[in-house]
Enzyme design. Structure first.
Site, PDB file in Angstrom:
ATOM      1  N   ASN A  10      12.424 -93.176  39.158  1.00 24.01           N
ATOM      2  CA  ASN A  10      13.016 -93.823  37.982  1.00 24.01           C
ATOM      3  C   ASN A  10      14.167 -92.949  37.489  1.00 24.01           C
ATOM      4  OD1 ASN A  10      13.622 -94.966  35.529  1.00 24.01           O
ATOM      5  ND2 ASN A  10      11.611 -94.571  34.596  1.00 24.01           N
ATOM      6  N   LYS A  12      16.285 -93.543  35.232  1.00 25.95           N
ATOM      7  CA  LYS A  12      16.540 -93.680  33.789  1.00 25.95           C
ATOM      8  C   LYS A  12      18.045 -93.781  33.521  1.00 25.95           C
ATOM      9  CE  LYS A  12      12.147 -91.509  32.832  1.00 25.95           C
ATOM     10  NZ  LYS A  12      11.309 -90.736  31.931  1.00 25.95           N
ATOM     11  N   HIS A  96       7.641 -99.808  30.528  1.00 25.97           N
ATOM     12  CA  HIS A  96       7.759 -98.348  30.528  1.00 25.97           C
ATOM     13  C   HIS A  96       7.642 -97.828  29.098  1.00 25.97           C
ATOM     14  CE1 HIS A  96       9.430 -94.326  30.827  1.00 25.97           C
ATOM     15  NE2 HIS A  96       9.075 -94.369  32.098  1.00 25.97           N
ATOM     16  N   GLU A  98       9.191 -95.722  27.448  1.00 24.50           N
ATOM     17  CA  GLU A  98      10.445 -95.614  26.696  1.00 24.50           C
ATOM     18  C   GLU A  98      10.908 -96.980  26.204  1.00 24.50           C
ATOM     19  OE1 GLU A  98      12.428 -93.304  29.691  1.00 24.50           O
ATOM     20  OE2 GLU A  98      10.997 -91.704  29.266  1.00 24.50           O
ATOM     21  N   GLU A 168       0.948 -93.748  32.905  1.00 23.89           N
ATOM     22  CA  GLU A 168       1.827 -92.676  32.476  1.00 23.89           C
ATOM     23  C   GLU A 168       1.444 -92.241  31.066  1.00 23.89           C
ATOM     24  OE1 GLU A 168       5.769 -92.728  34.718  1.00 23.89           O
ATOM     25  OE2 GLU A 168       5.965 -94.285  33.205  1.00 23.89           O
ATOM     26  N   GLY A 174       8.422 -86.411  30.840  1.00 21.62           N
ATOM     27  CA  GLY A 174       9.601 -85.612  30.517  1.00 21.62           C
ATOM     28  C   GLY A 174       9.298 -84.341  29.752  1.00 21.62           C
ATOM     29  N   SER A 214       5.932 -86.065  34.468  1.00 23.44           N
ATOM     30  CA  SER A 214       6.243 -84.714  34.939  1.00 23.44           C
ATOM     31  C   SER A 214       5.696 -84.431  36.341  1.00 23.44           C
ATOM     32  CB  SER A 214       5.758 -83.663  33.930  1.00 23.44           C
ATOM     33  OG  SER A 214       6.433 -83.824  32.697  1.00 23.44           O
TER      34      SER A 214
HETATM   35  P1  PGA Z   1       9.165 -87.769  34.222  1.00 20.16           P
HETATM   36  O1  PGA Z   1       9.238 -89.345  33.922  1.00 20.16           O
HETATM   37  O2  PGA Z   1       8.756 -87.629  35.681  1.00 20.16           O
HETATM   38  O3  PGA Z   1      10.544 -87.237  33.961  1.00 20.16           O
HETATM   39  O4  PGA Z   1       8.137 -87.202  33.319  1.00 20.16           O
HETATM   40  C1  PGA Z   1       8.300 -90.215  34.442  1.00 20.16           C
HETATM   41  C2  PGA Z   1       8.574 -91.628  33.985  1.00 20.16           C
HETATM   42  O5  PGA Z   1       8.980 -91.819  32.832  1.00 20.16           O
HETATM   43  O6  PGA Z   1       8.405 -92.600  34.749  1.00 20.16           O
END
Ligand code: PGA
Length: 252
Positions: A10, A12, A96, A98, A168, A174, A214
């Site tokens: 992803n 982003k 997601h 976010e 997640e 993140g 992460s």
């Molecule tokens: P990250 O994001 O690996 O940077 O923690 C994962 C995600 O949001 O799918």
């Protein structure tokens, strides 16, 4: 039964077109003939067609990071499932964290987006997971059960064959704080049980559940040892071709 592992990158809201093409090219060189695992890239909207063309003919697939649930209309800035398909997407992320927390997608909106994806023949990756305060309040199971139930309970199981789930934990996204393999497995096993309750044991056994939050080259192998972790949804580490390949190869 063996569930084929599925690893998503992803991207982003990162990269410009030149960087995105370079990354896709690198990923294709490293992973374009991967067997035994599915690899899906989720670039930002403006790069989708270019990246889909770049990986065409390889085993790498491409998906959108979000979609609108309507089929068309005056929704400035939004894109439909059909648009995503028409630029070469096979998949789309739905719900997601976010999108939920920053853009206000409710469970109801997530459910409508999931249906829109299915209607268009896009394979949805449905993201669920608890906030830090929910985990601290021992509500993790409740939260993922609610998110799951509201998204898929009313959809006939025959329509859900291509569904992928992504667990997640929001506190791990993140932040550098990965769930331990055991912490993740506990929730994955619960989600699989919930899938069985909602749509039967064979659906639960067949459905792949990714872990996200992460994930790095250094922790992927440990997570993959768990029986109910069938893949990874990778954010930050998917922006580096070498590390993303390391994650895929931890399992492929
Ligand atoms: P990250 O994001 O690996 O940077 O923690 C994962 C995600 O949001 O799918």
């Amino acid at each position: 039964m063996a569930r084929v592992p599925v690893i998503g990158g992803n991207w982003k809201m990162h990269l410009d077109l030149t960087e995105a093409v370079a990354l896709a090219t690198d990923v294709r060189n490293r992973l374009g003939s991967t067997r035994g695992a599915e690899v899906i890239l989720f670039p930002p909207f403006p790069f989708l067609k270019t990246i889909a063309d770049r990986v065409e003919g390889s085993s790498i697939q491409v998906g959108g990071q979000d979609l609108h649930f309507e089929k068309s209309g005056a929704f400035t800035g939004a894109v439909t499932a059909t648009m995503l398909k028409s630029v070469g997407c096979s998949h789309v992320l739905v719900g997601h964290s976010e999108r939920r927390s920053v853009f206000g997608d409710t469970d109801a909106v997530v459910g409508r987006k999931l249906l829109a994806a299915l209607d268009a023949g896009l394979k949805p990756v449905l993201c669920i997971g608890e906030l830090l305060e929910e985990r601290k309040g021992n509500q993790t199971f409740q939260v993922v059960a609610r998110q799951l139930q509201s998204a898929i309970a009313s959809i006939p199981v025959g329509r859900l064959a291509d569904l992928v789930l992504a667990y997640e934990p929001v506190w791990a996204i993140g932040t550098g704080l990965t769930a331990s393999p055991e912490q993740a497995q506990e929730v994955h096993a619960y989600i699989r049980q919930k899938l069985a309750d909602l749509h039967g044991a064979s659906f639960a056994t067949a459905t792949r559940i990714q872990y996200g939050g992460s994930v790095k080259g250094s922790n992927a192998a440990g997570l993959f040892t768990q029986p109910d972790i069938d893949g990874m949804l990778v954010g930050g580490a998917s922006l580096k071709g070498e590390e993303f390949a390391q994650i895929v190869k931890a399992r492929a």
